[in-house]
Structure formats: C-alpha cells, structure tokens
Design an enzyme around this catalytic site. Structure first.
Site, PDB file in Angstrom:
ATOM      1  N   ASP A 266      98.027  14.389  -0.268  1.00 12.10           N
ATOM      2  CA  ASP A 266      98.659  14.163   1.029  1.00 12.10           C
ATOM      3  C   ASP A 266     100.051  13.590   0.756  1.00 12.10           C
ATOM      4  O   ASP A 266     100.307  12.970  -0.276  1.00 12.10           O
ATOM      5  CB  ASP A 266      97.835  13.221   1.915  1.00 12.10           C
ATOM      6  CG  ASP A 266      98.242  13.362   3.385  1.00 12.10           C
ATOM      7  OD1 ASP A 266      99.307  13.964   3.646  1.00 12.10           O
ATOM      8  OD2 ASP A 266      97.507  12.879   4.264  1.00 12.10           O
TER       9      ASP A 266
HETATM   10  C1  BGC Z   1      99.578  14.028   6.996  1.00 14.41           C
HETATM   11  C2  BGC Z   1      99.070  15.400   6.581  1.00 14.41           C
HETATM   12  C3  BGC Z   1     100.170  16.422   6.756  1.00 14.41           C
HETATM   13  C4  BGC Z   1     101.352  15.988   5.887  1.00 14.41           C
HETATM   14  C5  BGC Z   1     102.514  16.971   5.897  1.00 14.41           C
HETATM   15  C6  BGC Z   1     100.895  13.660   6.318  1.00 14.41           C
HETATM   16  O1  BGC Z   1     101.454  12.549   6.947  1.00 14.41           O
HETATM   17  O2  BGC Z   1      98.611  13.048   6.707  1.00 14.41           O
HETATM   18  O3  BGC Z   1      97.947  15.750   7.338  1.00 14.41           O
HETATM   19  O4  BGC Z   1      99.712  17.695   6.417  1.00 14.41           O
HETATM   20  O5  BGC Z   1     101.818  14.729   6.373  1.00 14.41           O
HETATM   21  O6  BGC Z   1     103.185  16.955   7.086  1.00 14.41           O
END
Ligand code: BGC
Length: 764
Positions: A266
């Site tokens: 993540d």
């Molecule tokens: C989130 C993810 C997301 C990623 C990219 C993160 O803050 O937890 O679910 O895919 O950002 O935007």
C-alpha cells in the site's frame, strides 16, 4: 550538419538495436534469461513503482503508480489506478478542454447487498473495460476487508461482515474485471478493519479468527479468481507489519494458497524497504528513488539476498507480460460511458435494501405528490472519499431521480431546499477548497435545515407522502464516530423525522426515510416513528434514478443486508475494542510516539470478540438486533419448498424451489447456513455456506435455485493443532431469507471427520 547529425543518430540507434538484439527480450525469451541479463540497478528499479504526479495533462498522470520501462529488454511501463467504485481517471485531453470521466459505480457494500455474483461480474466487466480503454493495466480494487465494526472509515469500500460473502463477491468482481484484459488488485492484505493510526496499528487476532474470518475472504478470492495482484496493507498483524511478514506474503499467500501474481505495498508506508522486499512485496508502491538505492545497498552489504531480488523481479516481469501495455493495446480513450451508466443504475437498484414498509407505504402510486425533505435529498453521495472517490460525470440526486421517474414533488419544498443549499454553499465556500485534507475527509456539508411545523403542516395538507433523505460520508485514514452527525442522527435530523412523522401521521399520511450512507448507522432509535425505510447505501452516479426505481416499484427491491444492523452501537462485540473520540492529528499519524503506541485501539487493537463477528455473535447468543444479516423486504412474497440435498464424495448440492406467492414480479436472495454437531470447539449457531439469487419471478412462478459447497467448508479452525476440522456427525443445513428467518432445513451426515493441517502460523 543536419546530415551528419542524422547519420550519427541513426548510427547510435542501429548500434543500440544491434545490441538489443543480443539481449533477451520480454515475450520472446524466458523471463529467467532477462533477469539474469539485468544489472542490479535495473532490477532494483524494476521493483520500485513510481507514483505519478496528478497535475500532468495526460491520462497516465492520474495513475496511482507505474512500473519502470527498460527499452533494451522490450519492457514497457505499466499503469495502476484506483479504485473500488470506478476507474479514477481525472484529466483533460491534451490540446482540448475535454475532461475525461469514469463511471461512478455503487460502493462495495451496496454490491454485496445484491447477493448476486452476476451483478458483480457485470460491474467488474464495465470497470475493466474503462480500465483498458483509458490505457491502464491494473485497477487497485476490489477491497474486501471484513466489516468488523460499523465505524471503520473504509467499510463502504468493503463488502460484508461475513468472509464467504466478501470472498465470493470479490471473486466475481475480479473475474468480470479481468475478462477485459486488465488486472485486479485485491486489498488490503490483511486484517485492515480499522483506520485510526492506520499505518501503525497492530491488529491482535487469534489464529482461529484469522483463518475463519480475516483471511478466509482473501483465500476464497485468491483461489477462485486468480487476481493479478494483492496489496499488502498498512497495519501490523500479531506484532509484525503485514508488509514485513514473509509468513503472510510468501508462506501463506503463495505456498499455501498458490497465488501467482504480484504483491504491491500500500502506498507510501513508512517501513523498511529491504525487509519488505524479502517478505515478498514485489513492487514498492508510492515508490521513491531512495528505495531503489536501498535495494542496491542491501544486496551489496548482504542484508538482502540476490535470490529475493530475482524472485520478485521474475514476478513483476511475469505480470508485465500479460498487461495491455505490453501487448501494445490501443486504448480508445472512449469507453461506452452511457452503457456503463446503465450497468451502474441496474446494479444499484439490485442492492438497495427495503428495511421497513408498514401498511404498503411503498411503492409510491401514480397519484402521489411527495414532500421531499432533508438536505440529503438534494446533496446526495454517490460514493465515499479518498482513493475510492471517482471523477464521475454527474450524480443524480433524489429530486432529479424522482423527477426523471415522473413522480410529482412539491415545488415549494424543492425551492426551499435549493435556496437553502445555495446560501449554505456560499458560506462553506471558504472551507470547501480542494486540498489534501478535504480530499481525505470530504467537504464540509450543509447542516440539516430547520423546517417550521407550520411549513410541514401545509405540505401534509397538499402532499400525499413525505420522503426524507439522510446522508453520511466517510473515507480512508479516519474512522467514524458513534456521535451525532455520524453514526447517530443530528438533533436537526431527529427533529425533522419526528416532526414530519407526527404531522403527516395526523393526516393519515405516510413517511419514508431514505438512507444514503456508505455503512451502517443507528436506525433503531427512530425506526418506529416512520412507515418506510430504504437503505440506499451510496449507489453511484445514477443513485437518484436507482432509488426512484425502487420507490416507484419499477424495480422490486431484492437487496439484503450484508451486515447486522445493531440496536445500539455498544451491542456490537468489537465496540469494546475500537477507537473512539480519537481526534485526528497529522503529526500523531505520521510519527506516533511511544505513548500513542501503548494505547489500546491506537497502537494495538485486541480482536477480543474473536470469531464472534456480526451475526455469528447476535444469532448464536440470541441478542436482539435492529435488522439481521441477510434481511431485506420485497413488494411481493416468496414461498420456499421441496428442499433437497445431493451429497457426493467432497461436495454438497442443495436445491430448493422458490415460488413468487405475491402479486408483483420479484427476485429473492436465498441463503444456506450450516449448524455443526457439538464438538470440542464452540461454533456459531449458523454460518453462511452458500447463497443464490433467483431470476425475476412472475407472480405464481416457481424456480429451483442451486447452492453448492464443499464438505471441507464445514470445518472450523482448531488452533491447538493448527488444523481445519470438520467433525463427523449430523449437520443441519438451514435455508433462509435471512439468518433469523429460516424456511427449510436438511440434515447432513458426515461419516468421517475431516482434518487438514496448515503449515503457516501468523504469529510472533
Ligand atoms: C490506499 C489504497 C490506494 C492507494 C493508492 C492508499 O492510501 O490505502 O487503497 O489504492 O492509496 O491511491
């Protein structure tokens, strides 16, 4: 001079091509050969995906991440984009002022409420089409963490409190999506059921609850749909950060479950690169150049083995090979948004849940004139916030939806709210500016309008029914609160519901409340005051039209709850161990001190309720609820009959006849629960094992639905022997309209116990 330059340049190009010819090429030569020919620097660059700045003027600028290209091996860049309610394209076509949009689909909770995997496949296919037609390779969705507690800020992105329903819905979504040639990312692996202190919180969960609840959903999705990618989560699990856990990312995911795609971290998690590469994260996401350097240094100083780097590089190359970018797919940049809007509307109507309908308050009739109250009727949420928000072309609100359906609303009420909202928006303009805080937490919303009793009295005279919409929104990085304006109604909303109900009821007229919320909220405290309650969730850009389809009966409601709605928040077992009243501090979030980390629910969270999540608790211990898991009304009635069981060596097939015994056409979501014989482990009274939805049944029509499960699905996890165990004996199979409304039962005899040992223990 020009000629010389040209000759020089062509010379360079030809010699580079000649050189490339000798190098192994992706797609032509084995991946192993390419990895062997890559320098350490190249491999380290391959393992770090870059975040793209969102101020660029092309589509790719809105990708959440990319992988690096290596021309000399024929390796192109690939592109990843959010998210669960639609493809987050958000850009203007270069050289024009044409903005690109994607379809705003209903949120995952609504999709799970359809109990229909075909709907999920259709939505997945439409999203997959937009993904590849806009030139991306992978969608950063679906998200399938368990809705352990109603206050988790991301519940709207997640499907259910039940692992089977979550896993099956995810698998269907992934299949639909990947049928279009791009890939899905299932996230957030694992146990990401809380947002407070989201990058540091340690989820402390027993092996049994992990296996049966928090990993089961992922296991089903991985095995049944083969997603291209899994996103490792921000949180820790039993003392170790999930992104640093070889047990979770390699032993369990790959060795035990057979996952063959890539693991991406993540975005921007503040953890060690070397440890994460070793654990099995193939792509460092939201990556930074320093991470490439850290990988190189790690190999040089012996903290990271070349074997780990090579292993991950092979995974990434195998992934790139299947992408549209590698296949040089020509994206049209023009997906059929009109057709997808229809998919979105139909899916939304399938998942809206009719919770209450006294004395046929609904459907509306032709003669009705509606007094449409509530700021939410005009200020409607299609989806949630953060990375799950989508740049949709429009949002149909309640008033537009009703008008499109030719329902008469009262012009004075409409006019009042329009003027009120315009005035509110002027006031809120200064706070509602586009910045990161508002991106995460949403624009400040207008307060509920105060409506005088005499105004309501006039409307009760000249309208036949009142509809009140209550809206809520939430998003990543912040959990919700058990407070007014969030889980609870505000004083203004309570007064509106009470006053409208009293005054309309005095004239014998009905009041219907529409809930426009990403997740559960308190309903029990006011439900008795109104005649009808419609849980519309956050139904996507076509929301108002879909709600109107339900209110008018154009679509007979067939959605059912994917979670239990409790009477009181504190009835929910996890409420004892879930953060409350933690006011967000940016500094605390990024650099939590020892004091914060020592705090229960912030530094760590005890999943003390263990496997007793949602209906497993309420149903087993006979605790009253507002609305049980699997519940939802229809404008018709159904009869269940002729239940049969066919058992083969490893599986069971249950069939049952469903007859539409009412007056209008409708669909029924049928659920199959198992009850185990008494054994060593305490087990829930009922556990969902399969489900099915009928086709549209005309009045009097009967259909046979089929539900299949494996005998091994009856097992519970005995952590004392680290094994799945299904004891021999007699199981009861209950077929019902909800977990509390069982219509037929069958007996299943297991002659021999099943015991299956697992090799991985997620504990430190
Ligand atoms: C989130 C993810 C997301 C990623 C990219 C993160 O803050 O937890 O679910 O895919 O950002 O935007």
């Amino acid at each position: 001079m020009k000629k010389i330059l040209f000759a020089l340049c062509t010379g360079i190009i030809i010699s580079a091509q000649a050189q490339n010819k000798k190098l192994p090429q992706l797609g032509k030569d084995p991946i192993e050969k390419i990895v062997a020919a890559m320098t350490l620097e190249e491999k380290a660059t391959l393992l770090v995906g870059y975040q793209v700045s969102s101020d660029g003027a092309n589509i790719i600028a809105t990708a959440a991440g990319t992988t690096a290209p290596f021309e000399r091996f024929g390796i192109p860049s690939t592109y990843m984009v959010d998210g669960p309610s639609g493809v987050r394209v958000d850009t203007i076509i270069p050289g024009s002022d044409k903005r690109l949009y994607c379809t705003g689909f209903p949120t995952a909770t609504l999709l799970a409420s359809t109990w229909d995997t075909q709907v999920l496949e259709a939505v997945g296919a439409a999203m997959g089409d937009e993904l590849v037609e806009y030139g991306y390779d992978v969608l950063l969705a679906p998200a399938l963490n368990i809705q352990r507690n109603p206050l988790c800020g991301r519940n709207f992105e997640y499907y259910s409190e039940d692992p089977l329903l979550s896993g099956k819905m995810t698998a269907a979504m992934v299949k639909g999506l990947q049928s279009k040639g791009g890939g899905a990312t299932i996230k957030h692996f694992a146990a990401n059921s809380q947002q407070s202190m989201r990058m540091f919180n340690d989820a402390r969960i027993s092996q049994r609850a992990l296996r049966e609840i928090y990993l089961k959903n992922f296991e089903i999705a991985v095995k049944e749909s083969k997603p291209w990618s899994v996103m490792s989560s921000y949180n820790s699990l039993n003392g170790e950060h999930t992104q640093e856990s070889p047990l979770l990312l390699t032993s369990l995911l790959r060795d035990e479950w057979g996952f063959e795609g890539i693991v991406v971290t993540d975005w921007g998690s503040p953890k060690e690169t070397v440890t994460r590469i070793h654990a099995g994260n193939d792509l460092m996401m939201g990556g930074e150049p320093r991470q490439t350097q850290e990988i190189i240094e790690g190999v040089k100083n012996g903290t990271l083995s070349m074997a780990d780097v090579d292993r991950n590089a092979k995974h990434v190359l195998k992934y790139i090979l299947q992408t549209p970018s590698f296949k040089k797919y020509k994206a049209s940049k023009n997906p059929d948004l009109k057709a997808h809007a229809q998919v979105s509307r139909e899916a939304a109507a399938e998942g809206i849940v009719l919770l209450k309908n006294n004395s046929e308050a609904l459907p509306l009739v032709k003669e009705d004139t509606i007094a449409l109250f509530g700021v939410g009727s005009y200020y409607f949420y299609a989806n949630g916030l953060g990375s799950a928000d989508v740049n949709k072309p429009y949002v149909i609100n309640m008033i537009q939806g009703l008008r499109n359906a030719d329902v008469k609303t009262h012009p004075i009420v409409d006019d009042f709210y329009n003027k009120y909202l315009t005035a509110q928006e002027i006031q809120l303009k200064e706070t509602n500016i586009p910045n990161w805080k508002n991106w995460f937490f949403g624009f400040k919303r207008p307060q509920e309008a105060i409506i005088e009793d005499f105004f309501i009295a006039h409307r009760a005279k000249d309208c036949s029914k009142a509809v009140i919409t209550i809206s809520r929104n939430a998003g990543e990085a912040l959990d919700r609160e058990n407070e007014e304006g969030d889980y609870l109604l505000t004083r203004g909303e309570r007064e509106l519901i009470s006053n409208v109900s009293k005054i309309f009821h005095a004239r014998g007229k009905k009041v219907i409340v529409v809930l426009n919320t990403g997740g559960a909220m308190d309903i029990a405290s006011w439900a008795d005051e109104v005649d009808g309650i419609v849980m519309a969730w956050q139904p996507g850009q076509e929301g108002g039209n879909a709600v109107a389809d339900i209110l008018t009966g154009k679509v007979n409601p067939s959605g059912k709850l994917p979670m239990t709605l409790a009477i009181d928040y504190y009835d929910i077992p996890s409420s004892k161990n879930f953060p409350q009243h933690w006011k967000f501090s940016w500094d605390e979030l990024l650099r939590p001190g020892k004091e914060v980390m020592a705090k229960k629910d912030l530094g760590y969270t005890l999943y003390e309720e263990d496997i007793w999540v949602g209906y497993r608790h309420f149903n087993t211990f006979k605790k009253p609820v507002a609305f049980p898991f699997g519940y939802g009304l229809s404008y018709t009635t159904f009869e269940y009959g002729n239940a049969k069981l066919k058992k083969s060596k490893n599986s069971c097939i249950v069939t049952i006849d469903i007859t539409n015994s009412g007056k209008v056409a409708g669909k029924e979501a049928v659920q199959l629960y198992s009850t185990a014989p008494k054994g060593k482990l305490e087990k829930p009274l009922r556990e969902l094992k399969a489900f099915a939805k009928t086709k549209l049944l005309q009045p009097g029509e009967t259909t046979t639905v089929t539900m299949t499960f494996q005998l091994s699905d009856l097992a519970s996890f005995d952590e004392s022997i680290m094994s799945w165990v299904a004891n021999k004996g007699t199981y009861t199979l209950s077929i019902g309209a909800s977990v509390e409304d069982i219509k037929a039962s069958l007996s299943l005899d297991m002659k021999k116990s099943l015991i299956q040992k697992v090799p991985t223990k997620i504990q430190h």
